[in-house]
Design a protein around this motif. Structure first.
Motif: not given
Ligand SMILES: *[C@@H]1O[C@H](CO)[C@@H](O)[C@H](O)[C@H]1NC(C)=O
Length: 223
Positions: A34-41, A48-53, A209-223
């Motif tokens: 289990t992790l307790w991810p955080a995002s500011i903002p 939990d393991s296998g879950q997505t936020w 690294f750079e992307c055009p504005p409006g891009t969506s992203y993924s953060v994967v823990f233990c990829p």
């Protein structure tokens, strides 16, 4: 010229939609624990393991950070603590986390109307991470998934993580408080294992690294 009118209305509408469209961040826990991810903002929660936020953020301009907390305990009111990445004892983070923690950093729609994204170990490393754009034809993933905690030099080792030398020694050599600075044996320990990440303050050329504005992203823990 009345045929012009619908065209103008439509392009104004699409402009409005682009400007108010939320940027989607998908945060996945592929770790076996289990992790307790955080995002500011964005806040923070248990994952939990296998879950997505999934978080929707306004399309900038803003600077932000996403990281994982480990070994947390919280009471029913969301007060508690974590071994790594703790944000002032709150489940729903309002402040940045305590090192060591691997951090995904990004500036959305910032300088020159571009997105900038990186992974930083400038505040140490706790959990392996991949940070990747998903849309706009922007596809360059950044990954730091080596066994940094297991191989951490003794001087940087702490429970649950590996500190950055700047955090431990607080010297100009490691923190670049003034003037130009160079990689150190400690920063190279991280760089050799994670080629694309920020390992010392002037590591920009190989780590942003750079992307055009409006891009969506993924953060994967233990990829
Ligand atoms: C932290 O959590 C992990 C995974 O649940 C566990 O293996 C480890 O022993 C814990 N570490 C401490 C110091 O409690």
């Amino acid at each position: 010229m009345s045929f012009m009118k619908p065209t103008i209305t439509l392009s104004l509408l699409s402009l409005l939609l682009i400007q108010t469209h939320a940027i989607i961040f998908t945060i996945q826990n592929k770790c076996p624990y289990t992790l307790w991810p955080a995002s500011i903002p964005g806040g923070g929660r248990r994952l939990d393991s296998g879950q997505t936020w999934t978080i929707g953020l306004p399309n900038g301009p803003h600077l932000a950070k996403i990281w994982a907390r480990t070994n947390c305990t919280f009471d029913a009111s969301g007060r508690g603590s974590c071994l790594t990445g703790d944000c002032n004892g709150q489940l729903d983070c309002k402040t940045h986390g305590a090192p060591p923690h691997t951090v995904a950093e990004y500036g959305l729609n910032s300088f020159n109307h571009k997105d900038y994204y990186d992974i930083s170990v400038m505040e140490g490393f706790n959990v392996p991470m991949e940070f990747r754009p998903n849309t706009n034809g922007c596809t360059r993933p950044i990954r730091c998934a080596a066994d940094i905690v297991g191989q951490c030099p003794a001087a940087l080792r702490v429970p649950g993580g590996c500190q950055n030398p700047c955090t431990v020694f607080k010297t100009t050599q490691y923190c670049c408080h003034s003037g130009a600075c160079r990689p150190t044996d400690f920063s190279r320990f991280f760089k050799i294992r994670c080629l694309d990440v920020f390992t010392y303050p002037e590591d920009d050329p190989t780590s942003t690294f750079e992307c055009p504005p409006g891009t969506s992203y993924s953060v994967v823990f233990c990829p």
